[in-house]
Design a protein around this motif. Structure first.
Motif, PDB file in Angstrom:
ATOM      1  N   ALA A   1      -7.576   1.504 -12.211  1.00 30.17           N
ATOM      2  CA  ALA A   1      -8.767   1.955 -12.291  1.00 30.17           C
ATOM      3  C   ALA A   1      -9.179   2.976 -13.477  1.00 30.17           C
ATOM      4  O   ALA A   1     -10.787   2.191 -14.650  1.00 30.17           O
ATOM      5  CB  ALA A   1      -9.389   2.240 -11.381  1.00 30.17           C
ATOM      6  N   HIS A   2      -8.357   3.415 -14.196  1.00 24.36           N
ATOM      7  CA  HIS A   2      -8.962   4.176 -15.656  1.00 24.36           C
ATOM      8  C   HIS A   2      -8.825   3.132 -16.200  1.00 24.36           C
ATOM      9  O   HIS A   2      -9.638   3.745 -17.250  1.00 24.36           O
ATOM     10  CB  HIS A   2      -7.666   5.365 -15.672  1.00 24.36           C
ATOM     11  CG  HIS A   2      -8.020   6.655 -14.766  1.00 24.36           C
ATOM     12  ND1 HIS A   2      -9.390   7.674 -14.827  1.00 24.36           N
ATOM     13  CD2 HIS A   2      -6.532   6.616 -13.866  1.00 24.36           C
ATOM     14  CE1 HIS A   2      -9.292   7.797 -13.885  1.00 24.36           C
ATOM     15  NE2 HIS A   2      -7.552   7.515 -13.000  1.00 24.36           N
TER      16      HIS A   2
ATOM     17  N   GLN B   1       1.989   2.037  -3.653  1.00 27.88           N
ATOM     18  CA  GLN B   1       1.384   2.131  -4.353  1.00 27.88           C
ATOM     19  C   GLN B   1       0.858   3.879  -4.064  1.00 27.88           C
ATOM     20  O   GLN B   1       0.817   4.624  -4.715  1.00 27.88           O
ATOM     21  CB  GLN B   1       0.079   0.813  -4.255  1.00 27.88           C
ATOM     22  CG  GLN B   1       0.432  -0.143  -5.110  1.00 27.88           C
ATOM     23  CD  GLN B   1      -1.145  -0.970  -4.582  1.00 27.88           C
ATOM     24  OE1 GLN B   1      -1.658  -0.788  -3.547  1.00 27.88           O
ATOM     25  NE2 GLN B   1      -1.597  -1.970  -5.169  1.00 27.88           N
ATOM     26  N   ARG B   2       0.673   4.263  -2.856  1.00 32.94           N
ATOM     27  CA  ARG B   2       0.502   5.346  -2.570  1.00 32.94           C
ATOM     28  C   ARG B   2       1.234   6.306  -2.939  1.00 32.94           C
ATOM     29  O   ARG B   2       1.268   7.731  -3.454  1.00 32.94           O
ATOM     30  CB  ARG B   2       0.307   5.904  -1.445  1.00 32.94           C
ATOM     31  CG  ARG B   2      -1.010   5.260  -0.338  1.00 32.94           C
ATOM     32  CD  ARG B   2      -1.368   5.713   0.970  1.00 32.94           C
ATOM     33  NE  ARG B   2      -0.419   5.038   1.859  1.00 32.94           N
ATOM     34  CZ  ARG B   2      -0.225   3.916   2.735  1.00 32.94           C
ATOM     35  NH1 ARG B   2      -1.356   2.756   1.671  1.00 32.94           N
ATOM     36  NH2 ARG B   2       0.923   4.016   3.185  1.00 32.94           N
TER      37      ARG B   2
ATOM     38  N   ARG C   1       0.589  -1.282   0.046  1.00 34.79           N
ATOM     39  CA  ARG C   1      -0.081  -0.154  -0.168  1.00 34.79           C
ATOM     40  C   ARG C   1       0.777   1.556  -0.209  1.00 34.79           C
ATOM     41  O   ARG C   1       0.518   2.217  -0.623  1.00 34.79           O
ATOM     42  CB  ARG C   1      -0.763  -0.179   1.651  1.00 34.79           C
ATOM     43  CG  ARG C   1      -1.785  -1.179   1.521  1.00 34.79           C
ATOM     44  CD  ARG C   1      -3.125  -0.955   2.119  1.00 34.79           C
ATOM     45  NE  ARG C   1      -2.369  -0.438   3.674  1.00 34.79           N
ATOM     46  CZ  ARG C   1      -2.106  -1.584   4.899  1.00 34.79           C
ATOM     47  NH1 ARG C   1      -2.499  -2.983   3.976  1.00 34.79           N
ATOM     48  NH2 ARG C   1      -1.799  -1.003   5.414  1.00 34.79           N
TER      49      ARG C   1
ATOM     50  N   ARG D   1       3.171   5.815  -5.790  1.00 29.71           N
ATOM     51  CA  ARG D   1       3.285   5.733  -6.918  1.00 29.71           C
ATOM     52  C   ARG D   1       4.681   4.653  -7.967  1.00 29.71           C
ATOM     53  O   ARG D   1       5.221   4.812  -8.760  1.00 29.71           O
ATOM     54  CB  ARG D   1       3.690   7.038  -7.874  1.00 29.71           C
ATOM     55  CG  ARG D   1       2.616   7.114  -7.596  1.00 29.71           C
ATOM     56  CD  ARG D   1       1.038   6.783  -8.138  1.00 29.71           C
ATOM     57  NE  ARG D   1       1.321   6.371  -9.674  1.00 29.71           N
ATOM     58  CZ  ARG D   1       1.027   6.996 -10.815  1.00 29.71           C
ATOM     59  NH1 ARG D   1       0.301   7.971 -10.654  1.00 29.71           N
ATOM     60  NH2 ARG D   1       1.374   6.944 -12.264  1.00 29.71           N
TER      61      ARG D   1
ATOM     62  N   SER E   1      -0.542   1.585  -9.215  1.00 25.05           N
ATOM     63  CA  SER E   1      -1.630   1.674  -7.673  1.00 25.05           C
ATOM     64  C   SER E   1      -3.442   1.056  -8.105  1.00 25.05           C
ATOM     65  O   SER E   1      -3.559   1.649  -9.414  1.00 25.05           O
ATOM     66  CB  SER E   1      -2.502   3.502  -6.837  1.00 25.05           C
ATOM     67  OG  SER E   1      -2.549   3.635  -8.071  1.00 25.05           O
ATOM     68  N   PRO E   2      -4.310   0.841  -7.239  1.00 23.16           N
ATOM     69  CA  PRO E   2      -5.465   0.495  -7.199  1.00 23.16           C
ATOM     70  C   PRO E   2      -6.622   1.536  -8.536  1.00 23.16           C
ATOM     71  O   PRO E   2      -7.289   1.569  -9.551  1.00 23.16           O
ATOM     72  CB  PRO E   2      -6.424   0.233  -6.688  1.00 23.16           C
ATOM     73  CG  PRO E   2      -5.284  -0.178  -5.976  1.00 23.16           C
ATOM     74  CD  PRO E   2      -4.068   0.731  -6.422  1.00 23.16           C
ATOM     75  N   GLY E   3      -6.434   2.860  -8.225  1.00 25.44           N
ATOM     76  CA  GLY E   3      -6.456   4.498  -8.666  1.00 25.44           C
ATOM     77  C   GLY E   3      -6.471   4.567 -10.347  1.00 25.44           C
ATOM     78  O   GLY E   3      -6.994   4.882 -10.680  1.00 25.44           O
ATOM     79  N   HIS E   4      -5.041   4.319 -10.311  1.00 23.64           N
ATOM     80  CA  HIS E   4      -4.626   4.596 -11.390  1.00 23.64           C
ATOM     81  C   HIS E   4      -4.726   3.583 -12.731  1.00 23.64           C
ATOM     82  O   HIS E   4      -5.112   3.584 -13.447  1.00 23.64           O
ATOM     83  CB  HIS E   4      -3.316   4.819 -11.112  1.00 23.64           C
ATOM     84  CG  HIS E   4      -2.562   5.294 -12.875  1.00 23.64           C
ATOM     85  ND1 HIS E   4      -2.126   6.005 -13.194  1.00 23.64           N
ATOM     86  CD2 HIS E   4      -1.674   3.893 -13.782  1.00 23.64           C
ATOM     87  CE1 HIS E   4      -1.337   6.139 -14.420  1.00 23.64           C
ATOM     88  NE2 HIS E   4      -1.030   5.390 -14.716  1.00 23.64           N
TER      89      HIS E   4
ATOM     90  N   SER F   1     -12.736   1.668 -16.905  1.00 25.41           N
ATOM     91  CA  SER F   1     -13.410   1.837 -17.238  1.00 25.41           C
ATOM     92  C   SER F   1     -13.487   2.905 -18.109  1.00 25.41           C
ATOM     93  O   SER F   1     -12.730   3.370 -18.986  1.00 25.41           O
ATOM     94  CB  SER F   1     -13.245   3.592 -16.272  1.00 25.41           C
ATOM     95  OG  SER F   1     -12.152   4.135 -16.468  1.00 25.41           O
TER      96      SER F   1
END
Length: 238
Positions: A194-195, A182-183, A179, A185, A189-192, A198
């Motif tokens: 996820a793009h 990932q935070r 984690r 970078r 990361s999961p957020g990155h 989507s």
């Protein structure tokens, strides 16, 4: 798509395999698992050996350049992960000979994103080592320059851990150090990531660190590559 009458977004929106188009379940042979274990052991040894060669051959005054070369290697590994990901998402078929299973894995991932989290460490990382180890061995036979070796270290460290990093990007439970990476970078990361999942799966193909995604997406690198391939008669299959 550039040069095509079909809509690129419409094509890619149906990228995930339809249930009736999926081939029979992959049979995970014991012999293949043994090969994966051996490849993982060899890849770990080669990584340690490459790091040792870098340290042994680099003068103290050149350590900063070696570190920069290693960073460059990680960027190359990230770019290569994107290139492979894009090619499997965009061209070929799950039923094609030899590479069909490779294409199937990427496309089924769009339909079931968390399936990768059900694989154990060996199954997750074994195939990458199988394909990368011969290249690593071959390069070690010829590369002597410490900065080239440092670049190699970054490339293969990123390549060998690529699938594990991708798995972490989809995992709900992750170790604290993952984690943290990932935070900051340091890894995808999961957020990155996820793009990519989507919309029509047309961006953020790089899945090692994700560092190269802004560059490749802002320059439309993959769209231009598709345009060039179309000019020589190679069309998207999705």
């Amino acid at each position: 798509m550039l040069g095509s009458s079909r809509s690129l977004s419409a094509e890619a929106a149906e990228l995930a395999l339809r249930p009736d188009s999926k081939p029979p379940a992959y049979k995970y042979a014991r012999s293949h698992r043994i090969l994966e274990v051996c490849a993982l052991a060899v890849s770990s040894s080669l990584t340690v050996l490459t790091a040792a060669l870098v340290v042994n051959r680099t003068q103290p005054s050149g350590l900063w350049l070696a570190a920069l070369s290693c960073f460059g290697g990680l960027c190359i590994a990230d770019f290569m992960s994107g290139l492979v990901h894009w090619s499997a998402d965009t061209y070929g078929s799950p039923t094609m000979p030899i590479f069909g299973g490779f294409v199937r894995t990427f496309r089924e991932h769009h339909a079931d994103q968390v399936d990768i989290t059900r694989h154990d460490f060996i199954e997750t990382n074994g195939d990458v080592s199988i394909f990368s180890v011969p290249v690593h061995i071959g390069l070690l036979c010829f590369v002597q320059n410490p900065y080239a070796l440092a670049c190699m270290l970054g490339v293969f460290a990123g390549s060998y851990t690529n699938s594990q990093i991708h798995k972490w990007a989809h995992s709900g439970e992750r170790p604290w150090f993952v984690r943290l990476l990932q935070r900051t970078r340091c890894v995808l990361s999961p957020g990155h990531h996820a793009h990519h999942h989507s919309g029509p799966h047309l961006t953020n193909y790089c899945i090692t660190t994700g560092w190269m995604n802004p560059v490749l997406d802002s320059t439309r690198f993959f769209r231009m590559l598709e345009w060039l391939l179309l000019r020589v008669g190679i069309q998207r299959t999705t």
